[in-house]
Scaffold this motif. Sequence first.
Motif, PDB file in Angstrom:
ATOM      1  N   GLY A 481       0.861  -1.182   0.000  1.00  0.00           N
ATOM      2  CA  GLY A 481       0.000   0.000   0.000  1.00  0.00           C
ATOM      3  C   GLY A 481       0.885   1.215   0.000  1.00  0.00           C
ATOM      4  O   GLY A 481       2.026   1.170   0.474  1.00  0.00           O
ATOM      5  N   SER A 482       0.399   2.288  -0.565  1.00  0.00           N
ATOM      6  CA  SER A 482       1.211   3.503  -0.536  1.00  0.00           C
ATOM      7  C   SER A 482       0.306   4.719  -0.435  1.00  0.00           C
ATOM      8  O   SER A 482      -0.888   4.657  -0.765  1.00  0.00           O
ATOM      9  CB  SER A 482       2.086   3.593  -1.775  1.00  0.00           C
ATOM     10  OG  SER A 482       1.270   3.635  -2.909  1.00  0.00           O
ATOM     11  N   SER A 483       0.884   5.797   0.003  1.00  0.00           N
ATOM     12  CA  SER A 483       0.125   7.040   0.097  1.00  0.00           C
ATOM     13  C   SER A 483       1.097   8.204   0.203  1.00  0.00           C
ATOM     14  O   SER A 483       2.259   8.014   0.569  1.00  0.00           O
ATOM     15  CB  SER A 483      -0.778   6.990   1.332  1.00  0.00           C
ATOM     16  OG  SER A 483      -1.616   8.117   1.343  1.00  0.00           O
ATOM     17  N   ALA A 484       0.618   9.375  -0.137  1.00  0.00           N
ATOM     18  CA  ALA A 484       1.448  10.574  -0.021  1.00  0.00           C
ATOM     19  C   ALA A 484       0.674  11.654   0.705  1.00  0.00           C
ATOM     20  O   ALA A 484      -0.532  11.811   0.493  1.00  0.00           O
ATOM     21  CB  ALA A 484       1.852  11.067  -1.407  1.00  0.00           C
ATOM     22  N   ASP A 485       1.369  12.358   1.552  1.00  0.00           N
ATOM     23  CA  ASP A 485       0.734  13.462   2.270  1.00  0.00           C
ATOM     24  C   ASP A 485       1.829  14.369   2.809  1.00  0.00           C
ATOM     25  O   ASP A 485       2.950  13.893   3.033  1.00  0.00           O
ATOM     26  CB  ASP A 485      -0.112  12.896   3.434  1.00  0.00           C
ATOM     27  CG  ASP A 485      -1.168  13.896   3.897  1.00  0.00           C
ATOM     28  OD1 ASP A 485      -0.796  14.851   4.600  1.00  0.00           O
ATOM     29  OD2 ASP A 485      -2.335  13.743   3.532  1.00  0.00           O
ATOM     30  N   THR A 486       1.495  15.610   3.038  1.00  0.00           N
ATOM     31  CA  THR A 486       2.506  16.485   3.634  1.00  0.00           C
ATOM     32  C   THR A 486       2.728  16.118   5.096  1.00  0.00           C
ATOM     33  O   THR A 486       3.724  16.513   5.694  1.00  0.00           O
ATOM     34  CB  THR A 486       2.080  17.964   3.545  1.00  0.00           C
ATOM     35  OG1 THR A 486       0.738  18.060   3.990  1.00  0.00           O
ATOM     36  CG2 THR A 486       2.210  18.513   2.142  1.00  0.00           C
ATOM     37  N   ASP A 487       1.802  15.385   5.679  1.00  0.00           N
ATOM     38  CA  ASP A 487       1.965  14.898   7.048  1.00  0.00           C
ATOM     39  C   ASP A 487       2.408  13.425   6.978  1.00  0.00           C
ATOM     40  O   ASP A 487       1.664  12.563   6.503  1.00  0.00           O
ATOM     41  CB  ASP A 487       0.622  15.022   7.780  1.00  0.00           C
ATOM     42  CG  ASP A 487       0.725  14.635   9.249  1.00  0.00           C
ATOM     43  OD1 ASP A 487       0.052  15.268  10.068  1.00  0.00           O
ATOM     44  OD2 ASP A 487       1.467  13.682   9.576  1.00  0.00           O
ATOM     45  N   THR A 488       3.603  13.161   7.459  1.00  0.00           N
ATOM     46  CA  THR A 488       4.161  11.804   7.359  1.00  0.00           C
ATOM     47  C   THR A 488       3.314  10.775   8.100  1.00  0.00           C
ATOM     48  O   THR A 488       3.183   9.635   7.654  1.00  0.00           O
ATOM     49  CB  THR A 488       5.604  11.793   7.929  1.00  0.00           C
ATOM     50  OG1 THR A 488       6.310  12.866   7.341  1.00  0.00           O
ATOM     51  CG2 THR A 488       6.324  10.504   7.645  1.00  0.00           C
ATOM     52  N   ILE A 489       2.717  11.178   9.211  1.00  0.00           N
ATOM     53  CA  ILE A 489       1.925  10.218  10.000  1.00  0.00           C
ATOM     54  C   ILE A 489       0.636   9.878   9.249  1.00  0.00           C
ATOM     55  O   ILE A 489       0.199   8.730   9.195  1.00  0.00           O
ATOM     56  CB  ILE A 489       1.563  10.786  11.406  1.00  0.00           C
ATOM     57  CG1 ILE A 489       2.741  11.517  12.045  1.00  0.00           C
ATOM     58  CG2 ILE A 489       1.027   9.668  12.304  1.00  0.00           C
ATOM     59  CD1 ILE A 489       3.951  10.684  12.277  1.00  0.00           C
ATOM     60  N   VAL A 490       0.035  10.906   8.645  1.00  0.00           N
ATOM     61  CA  VAL A 490      -1.191  10.666   7.867  1.00  0.00           C
ATOM     62  C   VAL A 490      -0.850   9.766   6.667  1.00  0.00           C
ATOM     63  O   VAL A 490      -1.553   8.794   6.380  1.00  0.00           O
ATOM     64  CB  VAL A 490      -1.819  12.009   7.400  1.00  0.00           C
ATOM     65  CG1 VAL A 490      -2.951  11.761   6.421  1.00  0.00           C
ATOM     66  CG2 VAL A 490      -2.318  12.797   8.599  1.00  0.00           C
ATOM     67  N   ALA A 491       0.252  10.074   5.957  1.00  0.00           N
ATOM     68  CA  ALA A 491       0.648   9.254   4.800  1.00  0.00           C
ATOM     69  C   ALA A 491       0.892   7.813   5.236  1.00  0.00           C
ATOM     70  O   ALA A 491       0.474   6.866   4.567  1.00  0.00           O
ATOM     71  CB  ALA A 491       1.901   9.836   4.160  1.00  0.00           C
ATOM     72  N   SER A 492       1.536   7.643   6.389  1.00  0.00           N
ATOM     73  CA  SER A 492       1.841   6.289   6.881  1.00  0.00           C
ATOM     74  C   SER A 492       0.552   5.527   7.168  1.00  0.00           C
ATOM     75  O   SER A 492       0.401   4.359   6.780  1.00  0.00           O
ATOM     76  CB  SER A 492       2.667   6.362   8.170  1.00  0.00           C
ATOM     77  OG  SER A 492       3.818   7.118   7.956  1.00  0.00           O
ATOM     78  N   THR A 493      -0.373   6.203   7.846  1.00  0.00           N
ATOM     79  CA  THR A 493      -1.626   5.530   8.217  1.00  0.00           C
ATOM     80  C   THR A 493      -2.433   5.181   6.973  1.00  0.00           C
ATOM     81  O   THR A 493      -2.986   4.080   6.854  1.00  0.00           O
ATOM     82  CB  THR A 493      -2.440   6.445   9.161  1.00  0.00           C
ATOM     83  OG1 THR A 493      -1.571   6.904  10.185  1.00  0.00           O
ATOM     84  CG2 THR A 493      -3.612   5.713   9.779  1.00  0.00           C
ATOM     85  N   LYS A 494      -2.484   6.122   6.036  1.00  0.00           N
ATOM     86  CA  LYS A 494      -3.240   5.854   4.799  1.00  0.00           C
ATOM     87  C   LYS A 494      -2.606   4.703   4.010  1.00  0.00           C
ATOM     88  O   LYS A 494      -3.305   3.895   3.406  1.00  0.00           O
ATOM     89  CB  LYS A 494      -3.302   7.105   3.933  1.00  0.00           C
ATOM     90  CG  LYS A 494      -4.302   8.135   4.437  1.00  0.00           C
ATOM     91  CD  LYS A 494      -4.379   9.253   3.417  1.00  0.00           C
ATOM     92  CE  LYS A 494      -5.444  10.266   3.736  1.00  0.00           C
ATOM     93  NZ  LYS A 494      -5.299  11.436   2.866  1.00  0.00           N
ATOM     94  N   ALA A 495      -1.282   4.659   3.995  1.00  0.00           N
ATOM     95  CA  ALA A 495      -0.607   3.570   3.264  1.00  0.00           C
ATOM     96  C   ALA A 495      -0.940   2.225   3.906  1.00  0.00           C
ATOM     97  O   ALA A 495      -1.193   1.234   3.219  1.00  0.00           O
ATOM     98  CB  ALA A 495       0.901   3.799   3.265  1.00  0.00           C
TER      99      ALA A 495
END
Length: 523
Positions: A481-495
């Motif tokens: 899974g992958s995701s991108a966000d300016t917030d690393t924690i949000v990107a991590s959770t979404k991934a």
Amino acid sequence: MTDTASQPRVLIFDTTLRDGEQSPGATMTHEEKLEIAGLLDEMGVDVIEAGFPIASDGDFAAVSEIAKRAKNSTICGLARANLRDIDRAWEAVKHAKSPRIHTFIGTSPLHRAIPNLDMDQMAERIHDTVSHARNLCDNIQWSPMDATRTEPDYLCRVVEIAIKAGATTINIPDTVGYTYPMESAKIIRMLLERVPGADEIIFATHCHNDLGMATANSLAAVEAGARQIECTINGLGERAGNTALEEVVMALRVRNDILPFRTGIDTTKIMHLSRRVSTVSGFVVQPNKAIVGKNAFVHESGIHQDGVLKNVETFEIMKPEHIGLTVKNIAMGKHSGRAALRAKLKELGVELADNQLNDVFVRFKALADRKKEVYDEDLVALVSDEQTNDAHEFLQLKKLRVICGTEGPNEAEMTLTIDGVDHQIDCTGDGPVDAAFMCVKQLFPHSARLQVYQVHAVTEGTDAQATVSVRLEEDGRIVTGSSADTDTIVASTKAYINALNRLIVRRQKTAPGEDTKTVTYHG
Ligand SMILES: CC(=O)SCCNC(=O)CCNC(=O)[C@H](O)C(C)(C)COP(=O)(O)OP(=O)(O)OC[C@H]1O[C@@H](n2cnc3c(N)ncnc32)[C@H](O)[C@@H]1OP(=O)(O)O
Ligand SMILES: CC(C)C(=O)C(=O)O
């Protein structure tokens, strides 16, 4: 098929470990240098410039070890125009089966001014240092740094001195990436015509990419008579980099009709080397980089996809296998057409009638508008009976707040929508990512193990987007899974949630241990 055996040979001189390592931030460890040198040697690189031995004890140790281990390549050490540098370079390379010393000095007016030498004094320095090097080693390369901004008459004069003093290769550096192809060729032609003894040595070209012309300038020099190209893997190097090895080598292969020269490179090793150099140097290859970029063999638009499905040569001038890429992806996205969708589904074992395909295509486009890339699992979900009317994801992150910092505990507060219903929880963890992942695990219990967790910054700066990729494994099923966000924690959770959603689809489609293949297009 052209018979290349009788064509003139162009030597490939790789300087990834010297000029490449001069890229700001690209420092490699001793072990990494040995590994890259081993791969270059195996690939058939003629000369490996392994480092600048006087620069540090570390550089000396790496060059010495590479020299001892090299099986086929000539191993070269760089030295300034002074006796100490040259002696140190010789000490480092002398145990190689085939050693070379490369010594240089800046010959343009700007560079002559730095050591404050006039033309005659510099000529004398060149004579003395090249003679000294030649007394140590019979394979000497000499470079007039900033040759392309050196007065032509003076360039001819110093090249003649270096040849007379014993240089066997004369390298013409475009140190600041200033030249352009016609001029690059003109300089080599001039030297071949005007310098006595020029026909007895090899001329090399060393181009930088400040104006994006390094590859073109190198090939133009070859057409004019240069027989060695200096280059680096992925074009790594000082400032905008050097000529990319993969570009010149593949250009000579693909356009052998108009560039009838051969190299000794096993091009099928290119992709692996590119990936290793990218990993060890930390320099991510841009997706649209020629030859080795991740998009170099990927077709996203419908017309292109239709074309390659009918005849791959419509949109490809070389085969991915030639660089060691055995499969290539058709990226399914908003620009894809029916032909690509049909082909992808066929690979997933789904054959549809035209009217069914049209329905799926409409829903696929709607999904592609929301998702940057549509994965195999998304397509499987689109056509499955139970999810025919619902392309929404089973798990969705609705809200996340984290408390973290120097004072523990790190805490996450999450609202997760599971199959359309909101659920809320607070958890603590070893750091904010762990706390957020803990929330997901509590709300959606599962036995999947986190195998890989990777974070990359897309751009520079504190507002950069982080791209996070995770890989989960459950009963032999592997999902990413992958995701991108300016917030690393949000990107991590979404991934993480993205991977779980794919796992849910995968659970429905496969028995434990029976992993579905990745959808790829074999050209
Ligand atoms: C175009 C290129 O890529 S050239 C290669 C560039 N690569 C590097 O510089 C990487 C490794 N370099 C280093 O580790 C260091 O610069 C060293 C060890 C070589 C030298 O370090 P220092 O002695 O502290 O010198 P410093 O780096 O400050 O300056 C370079 C010196 O080399 C001299 N120099 C530069 N090129 C040459 C040359 N070709 N021949 C002789 N001297 C030279 C400069 O004039 C300067 O001398 P100075 O100190 O008497 O003024
Ligand atoms: C040392 C020389 C060849 C060099 O790297 C340059 O001029 O760019």
